[in-house]
Write a protein that holds these residues in place. Structure first.
Motif, mmCIF file in Angstrom:
data_model
loop_
_atom_site.group_PDB
_atom_site.id
_atom_site.type_symbol
_atom_site.label_atom_id
_atom_site.label_comp_id
_atom_site.label_asym_id
_atom_site.label_seq_id
_atom_site.Cartn_x
_atom_site.Cartn_y
_atom_site.Cartn_z
ATOM 1 N N LEU A 14 0.835 -1.199 0.000
ATOM 2 C CA LEU A 14 0.000 0.000 0.000
ATOM 3 C C LEU A 14 0.872 1.252 0.000
ATOM 4 C CD1 LEU A 14 -3.012 0.854 0.152
ATOM 5 C CD2 LEU A 14 -2.738 0.945 2.632
ATOM 6 N N GLN A 15 1.942 1.226 0.792
ATOM 7 C CA GLN A 15 2.869 2.349 0.854
ATOM 8 C C GLN A 15 3.599 2.528 -0.484
ATOM 9 O OE1 GLN A 15 3.101 4.636 3.218
ATOM 10 N NE2 GLN A 15 4.622 5.710 1.988
ATOM 11 N N VAL A 16 4.006 1.429 -1.095
ATOM 12 C CA VAL A 16 4.681 1.484 -2.396
ATOM 13 C C VAL A 16 3.730 2.093 -3.438
ATOM 14 C CG1 VAL A 16 5.574 0.049 -4.287
ATOM 15 C CG2 VAL A 16 6.247 -0.427 -1.929
ATOM 16 N N LEU A 17 2.480 1.685 -3.402
ATOM 17 C CA LEU A 17 1.489 2.207 -4.351
ATOM 18 C C LEU A 17 1.283 3.707 -4.157
ATOM 19 C CD1 LEU A 17 -1.194 -0.634 -4.233
ATOM 20 C CD2 LEU A 17 0.411 -0.141 -6.088
ATOM 21 N N LYS A 18 1.229 4.127 -2.905
ATOM 22 C CA LYS A 18 1.040 5.556 -2.612
ATOM 23 C C LYS A 18 2.216 6.364 -3.145
ATOM 24 C CE LYS A 18 0.438 8.742 1.221
ATOM 25 N NZ LYS A 18 0.569 8.887 2.664
ATOM 26 N N GLU A 19 3.431 5.857 -2.925
ATOM 27 C CA GLU A 19 4.622 6.550 -3.435
ATOM 28 C C GLU A 19 4.594 6.604 -4.960
ATOM 29 O OE1 GLU A 19 7.908 4.432 -1.679
ATOM 30 O OE2 GLU A 19 7.360 5.112 0.342
ATOM 31 N N ASN A 20 4.174 5.525 -5.566
ATOM 32 C CA ASN A 20 4.059 5.474 -7.026
ATOM 33 C C ASN A 20 3.060 6.523 -7.524
ATOM 34 O OD1 ASN A 20 4.872 4.195 -9.480
ATOM 35 N ND2 ASN A 20 2.847 3.259 -9.581
ATOM 36 N N TYR A 21 1.938 6.620 -6.848
ATOM 37 C CA TYR A 21 0.904 7.593 -7.212
ATOM 38 C C TYR A 21 1.437 9.020 -7.104
ATOM 39 C CZ TYR A 21 -3.438 10.265 -7.071
ATOM 40 O OH TYR A 21 -4.432 11.190 -7.331
ATOM 41 N N GLU A 22 2.169 9.291 -6.030
ATOM 42 C CA GLU A 22 2.637 10.652 -5.776
ATOM 43 C C GLU A 22 3.825 11.053 -6.652
ATOM 44 O OE1 GLU A 22 3.175 10.405 -1.530
ATOM 45 O OE2 GLU A 22 1.153 11.186 -1.167
ATOM 46 N N LYS A 23 4.657 10.102 -7.050
ATOM 47 C CA LYS A 23 5.886 10.437 -7.779
ATOM 48 C C LYS A 23 5.746 10.402 -9.293
ATOM 49 C CE LYS A 23 9.016 9.032 -4.128
ATOM 50 N NZ LYS A 23 9.876 7.988 -3.606
ATOM 51 N N ASN A 24 4.801 9.623 -9.799
ATOM 52 C CA ASN A 24 4.715 9.437 -11.241
ATOM 53 C C ASN A 24 3.625 10.276 -11.877
ATOM 54 O OD1 ASN A 24 6.816 7.526 -11.316
ATOM 55 N ND2 ASN A 24 5.407 5.921 -10.683
ATOM 56 N N ASN A 25 3.778 10.457 -13.166
ATOM 57 C CA ASN A 25 2.761 11.148 -13.950
ATOM 58 C C ASN A 25 1.890 10.108 -14.651
ATOM 59 O OD1 ASN A 25 3.663 13.812 -13.398
ATOM 60 N ND2 ASN A 25 5.335 13.510 -14.856
ATOM 61 N N PRO A 26 0.673 10.505 -15.041
ATOM 62 C CA PRO A 26 -0.164 9.537 -15.775
ATOM 63 C C PRO A 26 0.522 9.109 -17.067
ATOM 64 C CG PRO A 26 -1.389 11.545 -15.244
ATOM 65 C CD PRO A 26 0.038 11.785 -14.877
ATOM 66 N N LEU A 82 -8.633 -1.177 -6.478
ATOM 67 C CA LEU A 82 -8.763 0.135 -7.128
ATOM 68 C C LEU A 82 -7.454 0.915 -7.008
ATOM 69 C CD1 LEU A 82 -12.310 1.292 -5.932
ATOM 70 C CD2 LEU A 82 -11.617 0.779 -8.268
ATOM 71 N N LEU A 83 -6.862 0.870 -5.835
ATOM 72 C CA LEU A 83 -5.600 1.579 -5.620
ATOM 73 C C LEU A 83 -4.497 1.035 -6.513
ATOM 74 C CD1 LEU A 83 -5.657 1.999 -1.735
ATOM 75 C CD2 LEU A 83 -5.842 3.814 -3.448
ATOM 76 N N LEU A 84 -4.512 -0.261 -6.750
ATOM 77 C CA LEU A 84 -3.518 -0.859 -7.650
ATOM 78 C C LEU A 84 -3.572 -0.186 -9.022
ATOM 79 C CD1 LEU A 84 -3.777 -4.619 -6.742
ATOM 80 C CD2 LEU A 84 -1.669 -3.306 -6.785
ATOM 81 N N MET A 85 -4.767 -0.013 -9.541
ATOM 82 C CA MET A 85 -4.904 0.604 -10.864
ATOM 83 C C MET A 85 -4.647 2.102 -10.821
ATOM 84 S SD MET A 85 -5.408 -1.566 -13.240
ATOM 85 C CE MET A 85 -4.157 -2.483 -12.423
ATOM 86 N N HIS A 86 -5.231 2.786 -9.837
ATOM 87 C CA HIS A 86 -5.060 4.237 -9.746
ATOM 88 C C HIS A 86 -3.600 4.631 -9.528
ATOM 89 C CE1 HIS A 86 -9.285 4.724 -9.961
ATOM 90 N NE2 HIS A 86 -9.576 4.477 -8.685
ATOM 91 N N SER A 87 -2.830 3.757 -8.910
ATOM 92 C CA SER A 87 -1.433 4.076 -8.619
ATOM 93 C C SER A 87 -0.563 4.097 -9.868
ATOM 94 C CB SER A 87 -0.852 3.065 -7.625
ATOM 95 O OG SER A 87 -1.534 3.158 -6.414
ATOM 96 N N TYR A 88 -1.001 3.399 -10.887
ATOM 97 C CA TYR A 88 -0.228 3.375 -12.136
ATOM 98 C C TYR A 88 -0.834 4.289 -13.194
ATOM 99 C CZ TYR A 88 2.498 -0.384 -10.193
ATOM 100 O OH TYR A 88 3.339 -1.115 -9.393
#
Length: 115
Positions: A14-26, A82-88
């Motif tokens: 969950l933490q990895v996904l959050k970092e991915n969401y915050e650091k990456n662009n769509p 949902l977070l899995l998809m939204h994070s990428y």
């Protein structure tokens, strides 16, 4: 792996996904097959872990060993998916993402304190 270990591992994910969401662009193109295959490769183990976690937790919920309702367990799995998809794909507003994240984290923490 027992439920406690599974939950701790999912919290890490969950933490990895959050970092991915915050650091990456769509992604530039959401229909890019290579991007999709990359996301699929990264997320498949988490989906499998979630499935196992859900069935294991539902089993102890039925035995009333934890103070979590079955629908909370199912909702947590759905929210994590949902977070899995939204994070990428970064396709949801930050407020909504954080609401999902906090609800999943709340149930994980509740389980860990009960165990």
């Amino acid at each position: 792996m027992d439920i406690k270990e599974q939950t701790i591992e999912l919290k890490k994910q969950l933490q990895v996904l959050k970092e991915n969401y915050e650091k990456n662009n769509p992604p530039e193109n959401k229909k890019d097959k290579q991007f999709f295959m990359d996301v699929k490769r990264k997320t498949e183990p988490v989906y499998a872990m979630l499935e196992t976690w859900e069935s294991d937790v539902l089993a102890i919920v039925k035995q009333r060993k934890v103070n979590v309702h079955p629908h909370q367990v199912t909702s947590t799995r759905e929210n994590m998916e949902l977070l899995l998809m939204h994070s990428y794909y970064i396709d949801v507003k930050r407020k909504r993402y954080m609401e999902l994240n906090h609800s999943v984290l709340y149930i994980f923490d509740q389980l860990l304190s009960d165990l």
